[in-house]
Design an enzyme around this catalytic site. Structure first.
Site, mmCIF file in Angstrom:
data_model
loop_
_atom_site.group_PDB
_atom_site.id
_atom_site.type_symbol
_atom_site.label_atom_id
_atom_site.label_comp_id
_atom_site.label_asym_id
_atom_site.label_seq_id
_atom_site.Cartn_x
_atom_site.Cartn_y
_atom_site.Cartn_z
ATOM 1 N N GLN A 97 68.715 10.365 26.433
ATOM 2 C CA GLN A 97 68.121 10.377 24.819
ATOM 3 C C GLN A 97 68.995 10.186 23.567
ATOM 4 O OE1 GLN A 97 65.199 9.684 23.997
ATOM 5 N NE2 GLN A 97 63.667 10.915 25.333
ATOM 6 N N TYR A 157 58.632 8.495 35.788
ATOM 7 C CA TYR A 157 60.267 8.070 34.785
ATOM 8 C C TYR A 157 60.052 8.681 34.557
ATOM 9 C CZ TYR A 157 56.218 4.574 33.882
ATOM 10 O OH TYR A 157 54.246 4.131 34.314
ATOM 11 N N GLU A 184 61.526 7.565 39.720
ATOM 12 C CA GLU A 184 61.833 6.037 38.259
ATOM 13 C C GLU A 184 62.744 4.619 39.383
ATOM 14 O OE1 GLU A 184 63.559 4.517 35.670
ATOM 15 O OE2 GLU A 184 63.269 5.641 35.410
ATOM 16 N N ASP A 242 57.020 10.194 31.158
ATOM 17 C CA ASP A 242 57.521 9.622 29.580
ATOM 18 C C ASP A 242 58.184 8.006 29.954
ATOM 19 O OD1 ASP A 242 59.607 9.452 27.699
ATOM 20 O OD2 ASP A 242 60.461 11.063 28.351
ATOM 21 N N CYS A 267 56.689 7.603 23.353
ATOM 22 C CA CYS A 267 58.240 7.056 22.401
ATOM 23 C C CYS A 267 57.064 6.122 21.630
ATOM 24 C CB CYS A 267 59.354 6.194 23.029
ATOM 25 S SG CYS A 267 59.203 4.724 23.452
#
Length: 461
Positions: A291, A320, A341, A389, A416
């Site tokens: 991030q 994720y 992932e 996420d 997001c």
């Protein structure tokens, strides 16, 4: 005047006086003429202006401001007009408190319009005390002008590079590093990339910097593997930037808008630098997702951990997971965490990070979330909590089905993109996972983006 479409109340090139009523999710002012919306750059609600219609569509059109007649109390002086032209700071003309309210309302409207869930409470957006200089990563294109290397950003919707040296929302140390690296490459005659002809060599300079550690990584994205004279370039970068712990050359020979290529050549140190997050130290590679606003990420992840309601006895699935940033925080409070992932490099970094932080109650696996979750369920994994996420596209319906089938107590969704969040919340709602509140967090001040955290409770249990 003749319209492009029959029956429209305005015509192209018409000049009229309009009042701005709202903002679109792209930050454009909305003026309506007999119910027909016109979208206008740099218009704020409460303002009136003389505008000129530039483009018409069947349902809406576009216009530009000729003269502003009244000014909103939320308007502030623009910090840098270049940030508007290239699109890096589309909300910089808006008071920060108004930006936060705009983002809260954006979530509210998506929940009403897309999810048809108007009763979910949307809290005020959590903002920053200083909404500038927060980005810990920059990927800056390099081009040639008048025989010199130039760094900057592309004008919106074009491949025209606008020279820029202060991006305002980036860590100032990163802005300084880009200039120093560019000038060193200039000194040794490195040729700039020409995308039209696909010649030249240096395409981008990437700089990543640890917010807490100060460690810096430099990535030189080149068209070819040849980069001479390395024996002088590398020592000069290290001397100019003592905080650099990693210099990587990324080779991207393709004519593409994708920044990074497949091949990495480590020129100094290793392909990693370090930073800390929620008490854990992370090794971050040149291709790792991390991030870009660490202070606000800690706010975001703390909310997610609180929403998970862990007691230390739970099995948690972290979909994720990236390089394990939230997996390790979950592991501190859960019995075991299963994390997935799709990017192999990220899983390698996640395993390394777990080891370096002495955390052993996490299982990391490479794969697509929508494929791995059903496989884990078949193997007997029973999650008490699932944390997701996902990227901006949101969740695949097959993942939602698999998550529901696993029958956890709750699902914590970190998003997001409010529109795909709203879509997915509606799907979960149909299947008995209900959300009552959403908390937006501003990770990207001066921009249109906002993150959200929401807990969905399993009402069937």
């Amino acid at each position: 005047m003749k319209n492009n479409y029959e029956g429209l109340p305005v015509a192209k090139n018409e000049i009229l006086t309009a009042a701005f009523e709202d903002l679109t999710s792209e930050g454009l002012g909305v003026a309506k003429v007999d119910g027909y919306p016109l979208f206008v750059v740099d218009g704020l609600p409460g303002e009136t202006a003389t505008i000129k219609v530039t483009k018409l569509g069947k349902s809406y059109g576009f216009a530009r401001i000729v003269e502003r007649l009244t000014t909103s109390e939320d308007r502030i002086p623009t910090t840098d007009v270049l940030g508007t032209r290239v699109g890096t700071m589309p909300l910089q003309h808006m008071r920060y408190s108004a930006q936060l309210a705009f983002k809260q309302n954006m979530v509210v409207q998506d929940l009403k319009r897309i999810a048809k869930l108007p009763n979910i409470k949307v809290h005020e957006t959590i903002g920053m005390s200083n909404p500038w200089g927060y980005r810990n990563k920059a990927q800056i294109p390099v081009r040639g002008k008048d025989g010199k290397l130039v760094t900057g950003f592309f004008r919106k919707g074009t491949h025209e590079l606008i020279p820029m040296e202060n991006f305002h929302i980036q860590d100032p140390k990163i802005d300084e590093a880009i200039i120093k690296v560019r000038d060193i490459l200039q000194e040794y005659g490195i040729k700039p990339y020409d995308e039209r002809k696909n010649i030249g060599n240096i395409r981008h300079i990437m700089v990543r910097r640890g917010y807490y550690t100060g460690e810096m990584m430099i990535v030189l994205v080149t068209r070819t593997a040849k980069l001479f004279p390395l024996s002088k370039i590398i020592p000069d970068i290290r001397e100019a930037l003592p905080e650099v712990v990693s210099i990587v050359q990324n080779v991207n020979p393709r004519r593409t808008n994708v920044i990074l290529g497949e091949e990495n050549i480590v020129l100094y140190g290793e392909d990693a630098y370090h930073d800390t997050l929620l008490g854990h130290t992370f090794a971050i590679s040149s291709k790792s997702f991390y991030q870009i606003n660490p202070k606000q990420t800690e706010e975001l992840y703390s909310l997610a951990l609180e929403a998970a309601k862990l007691t230390g006895k739970e099995t948690v699935v972290d979909a994720y997971c990236g390089i394990g940033t939230i997996s390790l925080a979950l592991a501190d409070k859960a019995e075991h965490v299963f994390a997935m992932e799709i990017v192999p490099d990220a899983i390698e970094m996640a395993k390394r990070n777990a080891e370096e932080n002495n955390i052993s109650n996490v299982t990391f696996e490479v794969g697509a979330a929508e494929e791995l979750l059903p496989q884990w369920a078949e193997k007997g994994v029973k999650a008490d909590v699932i944390l997701v996420d996902p990227p901006r596209k949101g969740l695949e319906p097959s993942f939602i089905d698999a998550a529901v089938e696993m029958n956890p107590d709750r699902i914590v969704y970190v998003s997001c993109n409010p529109s795909t969040l709203a879509r997915d919340l509606a799907l979960f709602d149909e299947k008995g996972f209900k959300a009552t509140e959403v908390t937006p967090v501003d990770l990207f001040p001066q921009t249109l983006h906002v993150e959200c955290v929401v807990a969905l409770e399993n009402v069937n249990k």
